[in-house]
Design a protein around this motif. Sequence first.
Motif, mmCIF file in Angstrom:
data_model
loop_
_atom_site.group_PDB
_atom_site.id
_atom_site.type_symbol
_atom_site.label_atom_id
_atom_site.label_comp_id
_atom_site.label_asym_id
_atom_site.label_seq_id
_atom_site.Cartn_x
_atom_site.Cartn_y
_atom_site.Cartn_z
ATOM 1 N N TRP A 92 28.588 71.478 28.164
ATOM 2 C CA TRP A 92 27.307 71.048 27.606
ATOM 3 C C TRP A 92 26.206 71.377 28.619
ATOM 4 C CZ3 TRP A 92 27.051 65.678 24.835
ATOM 5 C CH2 TRP A 92 25.926 65.624 23.995
ATOM 6 N N PRO A 93 25.843 72.654 28.761
ATOM 7 C CA PRO A 93 24.895 73.070 29.811
ATOM 8 C C PRO A 93 23.531 72.399 29.717
ATOM 9 C CG PRO A 93 26.031 74.967 28.873
ATOM 10 C CD PRO A 93 26.366 73.795 28.008
ATOM 11 N N ASP A 94 23.121 71.997 28.510
ATOM 12 C CA ASP A 94 21.791 71.415 28.335
ATOM 13 C C ASP A 94 21.761 69.900 28.565
ATOM 14 O OD1 ASP A 94 20.830 73.932 27.633
ATOM 15 O OD2 ASP A 94 21.255 73.623 25.501
ATOM 16 N N LEU A 95 22.881 69.315 28.898
ATOM 17 C CA LEU A 95 22.954 67.862 29.067
ATOM 18 C C LEU A 95 22.049 67.404 30.211
ATOM 19 C CD1 LEU A 95 24.409 65.226 28.177
ATOM 20 C CD2 LEU A 95 26.153 65.738 29.912
ATOM 21 N N THR A 96 21.297 66.335 29.969
ATOM 22 C CA THR A 96 20.442 65.751 30.994
ATOM 23 C C THR A 96 20.812 64.285 31.194
ATOM 24 O OG1 THR A 96 18.754 65.005 29.421
ATOM 25 C CG2 THR A 96 18.542 67.263 30.289
ATOM 26 N N VAL A 97 20.300 63.697 32.247
ATOM 27 C CA VAL A 97 20.544 62.277 32.507
ATOM 28 C C VAL A 97 19.984 61.433 31.375
ATOM 29 C CG1 VAL A 97 20.042 60.349 34.059
ATOM 30 C CG2 VAL A 97 20.613 62.599 35.008
ATOM 31 N N GLU A 98 18.798 61.794 30.879
ATOM 32 C CA GLU A 98 18.196 61.038 29.789
ATOM 33 C C GLU A 98 19.053 61.113 28.528
ATOM 34 O OE1 GLU A 98 15.486 58.395 28.339
ATOM 35 O OE2 GLU A 98 15.563 59.231 30.374
ATOM 36 N N MET A 99 19.565 62.299 28.210
ATOM 37 C CA MET A 99 20.456 62.441 27.058
ATOM 38 C C MET A 99 21.709 61.599 27.250
ATOM 39 S SD MET A 99 20.117 66.570 26.524
ATOM 40 C CE MET A 99 21.564 66.670 25.471
ATOM 41 N N ALA A 100 22.245 61.621 28.449
ATOM 42 C CA ALA A 100 23.469 60.865 28.726
ATOM 43 C C ALA A 100 23.251 59.370 28.541
ATOM 44 C CB ALA A 100 23.949 61.159 30.146
ATOM 45 N N LEU A 101 22.128 58.872 28.996
ATOM 46 C CA LEU A 101 21.815 57.449 28.829
ATOM 47 C C LEU A 101 21.665 57.096 27.347
ATOM 48 C CD1 LEU A 101 19.335 56.971 31.799
ATOM 49 C CD2 LEU A 101 21.500 55.757 31.497
ATOM 50 N N ASN A 102 21.055 57.990 26.580
ATOM 51 C CA ASN A 102 20.901 57.735 25.149
ATOM 52 C C ASN A 102 22.245 57.716 24.440
ATOM 53 O OD1 ASN A 102 18.105 57.529 25.294
ATOM 54 N ND2 ASN A 102 17.774 59.705 24.889
ATOM 55 N N ILE A 103 23.139 58.610 24.811
ATOM 56 C CA ILE A 103 24.477 58.641 24.211
ATOM 57 C C ILE A 103 25.257 57.386 24.595
ATOM 58 C CG2 ILE A 103 26.711 59.838 24.287
ATOM 59 C CD1 ILE A 103 25.053 62.442 24.604
ATOM 60 N N PHE A 122 32.100 63.040 25.352
ATOM 61 C CA PHE A 122 31.309 62.660 26.522
ATOM 62 C C PHE A 122 31.197 61.143 26.636
ATOM 63 C CE2 PHE A 122 27.128 61.722 28.478
ATOM 64 C CZ PHE A 122 27.440 62.154 29.762
ATOM 65 N N ARG A 123 30.915 60.474 25.520
ATOM 66 C CA ARG A 123 30.794 59.008 25.579
ATOM 67 C C ARG A 123 32.122 58.362 25.964
ATOM 68 N NH1 ARG A 123 29.794 54.418 21.553
ATOM 69 N NH2 ARG A 123 28.544 52.967 22.797
ATOM 70 N N HIS A 124 33.223 58.968 25.547
ATOM 71 C CA HIS A 124 34.548 58.503 25.970
ATOM 72 C C HIS A 124 34.645 58.460 27.499
ATOM 73 C CE1 HIS A 124 38.983 58.344 26.156
ATOM 74 N NE2 HIS A 124 38.905 59.353 26.993
ATOM 75 N N HIS A 125 34.014 59.409 28.159
ATOM 76 C CA HIS A 125 34.080 59.509 29.620
ATOM 77 C C HIS A 125 33.139 58.555 30.334
ATOM 78 C CE1 HIS A 125 36.317 63.220 28.825
ATOM 79 N NE2 HIS A 125 36.661 63.208 30.088
ATOM 80 N N ILE A 126 32.140 58.001 29.622
ATOM 81 C CA ILE A 126 31.118 57.213 30.329
ATOM 82 C C ILE A 126 31.036 55.754 29.923
ATOM 83 C CG2 ILE A 126 29.691 59.234 30.844
ATOM 84 C CD1 ILE A 126 27.836 58.379 28.511
ATOM 85 N N ILE A 127 31.784 55.321 28.892
ATOM 86 C CA ILE A 127 31.731 53.891 28.579
ATOM 87 C C ILE A 127 32.169 53.096 29.808
ATOM 88 C CG2 ILE A 127 32.018 54.135 26.092
ATOM 89 C CD1 ILE A 127 34.992 53.384 26.507
#
Length: 233
Positions: A92-103, A122-127
């Motif tokens: 996911w080359p376009d992924l940003t910190v802001e996108m990650a927080l929203n997800i 991705f959300r599986h990896h960050i919950i």
Amino acid sequence: MATLYSGVLLTCLIFEKPDVVFIHIPKTAGTAIRALWDFEIKFRTFGHIPATWRDKPSFAIVRNPQDRFLSAIRMFKFGNPDFGGFYAQPAWPDLTVEMALNILKDETVAFDRCQKYLAGNFRHHIIAQTHPYNCLQHAKTILRQETLTADLEALRAKIGFTTELQVVRQTSGAGNKLAVSQAQMSEIHAAFAQDYHQLGYETHSSKIGKVSLRNNDAATIWESWPAFYCSQA
């Protein structure tokens, strides 16, 4: 984001020789641990621990919440060429910190194996590590990624595995920097407040305290539908 992915969702794994349950929380050195058993998994479940596993030795690894969250972003954004498979190249080359927080905050993004798509993976990896899906409360022994080599030696004395820990893979290298604002850092700390509190980490310090997990006996959907949330290795 509906792009399919080919990664494998992992939570609770049972190894043999010696028999042990590994509660694999993503981005906490799980690949290095699975290598100790030569990646031989007898059985895996998602979001629950079968009753037949409860008497076996079990362990999990935890990590500083901020480091884990940013590591997940780097893995998806930059890839890890030192490790083969799905994550060798940027997913996911376009992924940003802001996108990650929203997800992370988006409850409509499925993070378990009921659907397979990039945002869900991705959300599986960050919950949160303390999320019920991760089953951390069932681990009889909890190790820390920050002191993993020493912690594994103590575990070795308990269960008797003989292989040696390989280098824990990291997403690093020139250009793999993330721009994180102070406001975003505060949002990360707030999002993982329970991890910080229950796992003994501090938001603005390297000090590490005791693990104090909150007991929660309430049934979850993953425990209610165990046949769906498990698979033979």
